[in-house]
Design an enzyme around this catalytic site. Structure first.
Site, PDB file in Angstrom:
ATOM      1  N   HIS A 226      -0.238  10.139  45.798  1.00  0.00           N
ATOM      2  CA  HIS A 226       0.270  10.040  47.166  1.00  0.00           C
ATOM      3  C   HIS A 226       1.170   8.805  47.243  1.00  0.00           C
ATOM      4  O   HIS A 226       0.817   7.734  46.747  1.00  0.00           O
ATOM      5  CB  HIS A 226      -0.923   9.913  48.105  1.00  0.00           C
ATOM      6  CG  HIS A 226      -0.625   9.343  49.437  1.00  0.00           C
ATOM      7  ND1 HIS A 226       0.077  10.032  50.385  1.00  0.00           N
ATOM      8  CD2 HIS A 226      -0.918   8.145  49.985  1.00  0.00           C
ATOM      9  CE1 HIS A 226       0.192   9.282  51.457  1.00  0.00           C
ATOM     10  NE2 HIS A 226      -0.407   8.131  51.236  1.00  0.00           N
ATOM     11  N   TYR A 280       3.317   8.845  57.541  1.00  0.00           N
ATOM     12  CA  TYR A 280       2.631   7.886  58.408  1.00  0.00           C
ATOM     13  C   TYR A 280       3.219   6.502  58.152  1.00  0.00           C
ATOM     14  O   TYR A 280       3.916   6.276  57.153  1.00  0.00           O
ATOM     15  CB  TYR A 280       1.120   7.913  58.193  1.00  0.00           C
ATOM     16  CG  TYR A 280       0.656   7.468  56.827  1.00  0.00           C
ATOM     17  CD1 TYR A 280       0.309   6.139  56.584  1.00  0.00           C
ATOM     18  CD2 TYR A 280       0.531   8.372  55.771  1.00  0.00           C
ATOM     19  CE1 TYR A 280      -0.125   5.722  55.345  1.00  0.00           C
ATOM     20  CE2 TYR A 280       0.088   7.975  54.528  1.00  0.00           C
ATOM     21  CZ  TYR A 280      -0.242   6.641  54.316  1.00  0.00           C
ATOM     22  OH  TYR A 280      -0.662   6.230  53.078  1.00  0.00           O
ATOM     23  N   TRP A 386     -12.716   8.707  52.358  1.00  0.00           N
ATOM     24  CA  TRP A 386     -11.697   7.670  52.507  1.00  0.00           C
ATOM     25  C   TRP A 386     -12.253   6.511  53.325  1.00  0.00           C
ATOM     26  O   TRP A 386     -13.331   6.599  53.913  1.00  0.00           O
ATOM     27  CB  TRP A 386     -10.452   8.246  53.176  1.00  0.00           C
ATOM     28  CG  TRP A 386      -9.790   9.361  52.418  1.00  0.00           C
ATOM     29  CD1 TRP A 386     -10.155   9.859  51.204  1.00  0.00           C
ATOM     30  CD2 TRP A 386      -8.655  10.116  52.832  1.00  0.00           C
ATOM     31  NE1 TRP A 386      -9.301  10.881  50.834  1.00  0.00           N
ATOM     32  CE2 TRP A 386      -8.381  11.063  51.823  1.00  0.00           C
ATOM     33  CE3 TRP A 386      -7.832  10.088  53.962  1.00  0.00           C
ATOM     34  CZ2 TRP A 386      -7.319  11.962  51.906  1.00  0.00           C
ATOM     35  CZ3 TRP A 386      -6.780  10.987  54.044  1.00  0.00           C
ATOM     36  CH2 TRP A 386      -6.525  11.906  53.030  1.00  0.00           C
ATOM     37  N   TYR A 567     -39.144  35.922  61.214  1.00  0.00           N
ATOM     38  CA  TYR A 567     -38.026  34.990  61.357  1.00  0.00           C
ATOM     39  C   TYR A 567     -38.586  33.577  61.527  1.00  0.00           C
ATOM     40  O   TYR A 567     -39.572  33.375  62.255  1.00  0.00           O
ATOM     41  CB  TYR A 567     -37.185  35.362  62.565  1.00  0.00           C
ATOM     42  CG  TYR A 567     -36.049  34.410  62.863  1.00  0.00           C
ATOM     43  CD1 TYR A 567     -34.855  34.463  62.145  1.00  0.00           C
ATOM     44  CD2 TYR A 567     -36.174  33.461  63.871  1.00  0.00           C
ATOM     45  CE1 TYR A 567     -33.811  33.587  62.432  1.00  0.00           C
ATOM     46  CE2 TYR A 567     -35.129  32.585  64.168  1.00  0.00           C
ATOM     47  CZ  TYR A 567     -33.952  32.658  63.442  1.00  0.00           C
ATOM     48  OH  TYR A 567     -32.928  31.782  63.728  1.00  0.00           O
ATOM     49  N   ASP A 580     -32.213  28.803  58.932  1.00  0.00           N
ATOM     50  CA  ASP A 580     -33.020  29.861  59.552  1.00  0.00           C
ATOM     51  C   ASP A 580     -33.130  30.979  58.524  1.00  0.00           C
ATOM     52  O   ASP A 580     -32.167  31.337  57.859  1.00  0.00           O
ATOM     53  CB  ASP A 580     -32.457  30.310  60.893  1.00  0.00           C
ATOM     54  CG  ASP A 580     -31.125  31.009  60.807  1.00  0.00           C
ATOM     55  OD1 ASP A 580     -30.323  30.682  59.914  1.00  0.00           O
ATOM     56  OD2 ASP A 580     -30.854  31.887  61.654  1.00  0.00           O
TER      57      ASP A 580
END
Length: 853
Positions: A226, A280, A386, A567, A580
């Site tokens: 970069h 930027y 970062w 469940y 779940d």
């Protein structure tokens, strides 16, 4: 900070952290803050400036993200480092040079409101230049301003962490091996000796793949170059000059000391972004720093990262001028140089004092990698992070390691999108993750559409029904590497049939949607459909202690007899939801646990395996079985045609199971339905898949059987109020707040019970709420704020249109006092305000007459 200059590290310690950059230091600080003792942190570079990406990064922190956890961790980091005196809160402004970007910046405002960032606002062009006077006002349409954005002083922040933490820090120490025995980490071996440990944290970012390989792991983390430059002094910034060399005096700096020194120069005005051109910028004293993602992806082979030396930093490559002056980015027409010349004309033709191709890392989905690795107990990861999020993720991981509950001070957090176990089996291929990492780099400042789909590495994982689905015109979306139909062109004729029940969707809400999804929904409610559930996974739990073990990890009662289905949720020590699950008792010591698709098998399966005693066998069958959801009013009639088993309601009741044959195919049939209709899940060995599909398809032709995709599933399950892990429920909520008390049996003992009981006794702060829009059929998008009297009180967890109930549905969590039926709120989405009302759930078939008949 202890032992920073001592050469000999201990031979034994409780926790070793590999990597003393922003992330490793944050983990060490937060671990010791929580009371962890005997923590050792090592790095190949000198201290405190190690020479990794933490020290060549310009430190700009924009906090707002469509991701809640990314926004929350960024804000926590900014508050922590501000208190440490290592953060310049100068604000941040994201500029728009297109109408599409202005629409995107409106979404920024809405995400910021949802996730608690203070005072987000849109600016007119003249308001932008009041803050950033060197910006060419004629080039912009406006901006998004976040006043708490800013810049971290990396050198100062690293020094503060090391001075504040009680961990032992050792620099100039290279890891050469990580010893693993019996699937447990044993020791970290360095060029200075061996350190036995109980836990090891990899915080190695650019070197993550290499250090992972030492422990037998293929971590899918790609280093990518970069570009960043710092201009010579500008006359317009002369008032910001300060002597160079102060910040790095007397420090050992690998490589170009000028880079580290330049990064230490603070900005005197808001940091800026021109995302339309992938750029930027920030001031560095009297110069301007210009950063560019505006070039083709420059992915580095992770095996060739190398090490630091006095002459160079391994994470800094030589500046490649062509990537600055030529438009090499596939989605940008201008080069970085041209775009900056237009936006910041005072920087045109200026010499550069500093140039670098700095290296950061990207994962295939662009998100961090946290948690304990599923293959090696005691080996933890804190990677692909970062400076912006480093403090927050350090806090989350430390809480996870010490207390079993990933959390920030604001509460538990959702880990489904960051968990190290989320990656599909092929993700460790270098070709794959380097390509996908490069794509994420390319997209970092792009406006990514809802439901965007990649165009490479497709067809990786396909169900046995793939050929039939292609013939039926399936529109495939990729999930967990699987090709999953979202809708079928075969069903296009149904759109005309149901057109009066399918409202038009416009704008951002309509992108990558099809009215066929609605038609499939409505057809399934009237007839019968087949849904490919092969991405869902079965986990076999077997052995004499299997039932007792399941009771320990499941919140519901596991007193099941063969043929019964239940469940349940699975909780962590803090009582929040890890998963779940549907638990099927197949025999006295044999259970099949089913979980969702995507990242569920890796995350849930590994957690179950890690907690199982030696007397219990756990097998994660991620692709051993294929599954068809057969749903709709005619599903019993069809199923009875192809089986000798009795599938009547008396003989095959809701939430029960049978081993039987569908035609010649052996299946485990579950009488369950995720869409609120009569139906079954049919689980079969994968090799029988095509035969299973064809048997049902041929037998159902006179019943107008249709295939159904994921789009219909989503709208149908929201009408019925069924939860989706990773969307409505996750590790940031407990089952009581999620409206799942029926999945909890407090008469039993299970992990997380104590925290859940305490929460119940003290009262729930928030509660799930089902909303419907009062006067609109628009679909609400996730992450958008729910407002009461103009203040954000929640955000959209999931939204869709309910084609059967003919209302736009939103699921959210609200303060308990606002979650009452009849409460009026507003939803803000795409700049519009929608009146909405809290409703009783489920909206569809509240008496369960359709599903139980």
């Amino acid at each position: 900070m202890r032992h920073m200059h001592r050469e000999t590290h201990p031979s034994q310690t409780d926790t070793v952290i590999v990597g003393a950059g922003a992330v490793g230091c944050s983990v060490a600080y937060h671990l010791t803050e929580l009371g962890a003792e005997d923590v050792t942190i090592i790095d190949q570079g000198p201290l405190p400036v190690t020479g990794g990406s933490s020290t060549h990064a310009p430190g700009i922190m924009f906090q707002t993200s469509p991701s809640k956890i990314q926004t929350k961790t960024a804000h926590y980091t900014s508050r922590l480092l501000k208190e440490a005196g290592a953060y310049d809160e100068v604000g941040g402004i994201e500029l728009a040079r297109s109408e599409k970007r202005m629409d995107f910046l409106q979404r920024r405002v809405e995400w910021a409101k949802s996730y608690g960032l203070p005072q987000p606002e849109l600016l007119e062009p003249e308001e932008v230049t009041e803050h950033l006077p060197l910006v060419n006002e004629d080039e912009i349409l406006g901006g998004y301003y976040s006043p708490t954005d800013g810049r971290v002083d990396s050198t100062q922040a690293l020094a503060w962490y090391m001075q504040t933490s009680s961990a032992d820090f050792f620099g100039n120490t290279e890891v050469v091996d990580i010893e693993v025995s019996g699937d447990e980490v044993q020791a970290v071996v360095t060029n200075r000796g061996r350190i036995e440990c109980n836990r090891c944290v990899l915080a190695t970012n650019n070197w993550a793949y290499q250090t992972g390989k030492m422990a037998g792991l293929d971590l899918p983390i790609a280093p990518v170059e970069h570009q960043y430059v710092v201009t010579e002094p500008l006359d317009e910034l002369t008032g910001s000059r300060r002597p160079h060399g102060e910040a790095t005096a007397d420090l050992e700096i690998p490589g170009d000391q000028g880079i580290t020194e330049a990064m230490s120069q603070p900005p005197d005005r808001p940091v800026g972004r021109d995302q339309d051109n992938s750029l930027y910028f920030r001031t560095h004293g009297d110069g301007y720093g210009l950063g560019s993602y505006n070039h083709e992806s420059l992915v580095v082979d992770p095996d060739e990262m190398g090490t630091n030396s006095e002459e160079s930093q391994a994470s800094v490559h030589s500046f490649t001028e062509k990537h600055w002056t030529k438009p090499t980015h596939p989605n940008r027409e201008k080069s970085a140089q041209q775009a900056f010349n237009e936006l910041l004309p005072d920087t045109e033709n200026k010499e550069f004092q500093i140039t670098e191709n700095g290296i950061f890392v990207y994962t295939p989905d662009g998100m961090p990698v946290l948690g304990e690795t599923p293959k090696v107990d005691g080996l933890w990861t804190a990677l692909a992070i970062w400076w912006t999020h480093s403090g927050g993720y350090g806090k989350i991981l430390a809480e996870w390691m010490e207390n079993g509950v990933p959390r920030l001070p604001s509460g538990p957090v959702d880990t489904s999108g960051i968990h190290v176990a989320r990656f599909e089996p092929h993700a460790g291929s270098k070709d794959y993750f380097m390509d996908r990492g490069g794509k994420r780099y390319e997209q970092v400042y792009s406006i990514v559409e809802p439901r965007w789909q990649p165009d490479n590495h497709r067809g990786m994982r396909v169900s046995p029904f793939y050929q039939q689905q292609q013939e039926l015109g399936a529109e495939f979306y990729q999930s967990g590497g699987w090709e999953s139909p979202q809708w079928y062109d075969y069903n296009e004729d149904l759109v005309e049939k149901y057109e009066d029940q399918i409202p038009d969707q416009d704008g951002w809400q309509s992108v990558n949607r099809s009215p066929i999804e609605a038609a499939e929904h409505l057809h399934t409610r009237e007839h019968v459909s087949m849904f490919d559930m092969t991405t869902f996974s079965s986990i076999m739990v077997e052995g004499p202690d299997a039932g007792e073990f399941l009771q320990r990890i499941c919140s519901n009662g596991m007193d099941l007899t063969p043929g019964k289905v239940r469940y349940t949720t699975m909780l962590n020590e803090g009582g929040t939801i890890i998963a779940d699950l549907t638990v099927v008792c197949l025999g006295e010591s044999e259970y099949m646990v089913t979980t969702g698709g995507g990242n569920s098998p890796g995350i849930h399966g590994s957690w179950i395996k890690q907690h199982a005693p030696d007397t219990v066998s756990v097998t994660v069958e991620e692709s051993a079985k294929c599954t068809i959801g057969l749903w709709g009013p005619d599903s019993r009639l069809l199923l009875q045609r192809v089986t000798d088993a009795d599938v009547s309601n008396d003989e095959f009741s809701y939430f029960s199971s049978k081993r039987m044959y569908v035609g010649d195919v052996p299946v485990i049939a579950l009488r369950v339905s995720y869409v609120g209709e009569l139906g079954w899940e049919l689980w079969a060995p994968s090799e029988y898949g095509q035969k299973l599909w064809n048997t049902l398809w041929e037998a159902g032709q006179d019943l107008n059987i249709r295939p159904m995709g994921g789009g219909a599933l989503e709208s149908m399950r929201l009408e019925k109020g069924f939860r989706l892990w990773g969307t409505d429920i996750d590790t940031d909520v407990n089952p009581l707040a999620a409206g799942l008390p029926f999945a909890v049996d407090l008469e039993t003992d299970f992990i997380g019970k104590e925290a859940l009981v305490e929460e119940k006794e003290t009262g729930l702060d928030k509660q799930v709420a089902c909303l419907t829009l009062d006067n609109s059929t628009d679909i609400m998008l996730s992450g958008r704020p729910i407002l009461k009297s103009g203040e954000a009180v929640g955000y959209v967890q999931a939204g869709n249109y309910g084609y059967s109930v003919e209302e736009s549905i939103v699921y959210t969590y609200l303060p308990a006092e606002l979650a009452e039926t009849g409460t009026s709120v507003q939803v803000q989405c795409e700049g519009e305000y929608y009146d909405a009302t809290v409703r009783d759930e489920p909206l569809f078939d509240s008496g369960r007459n359709k599903i139980i008949r």
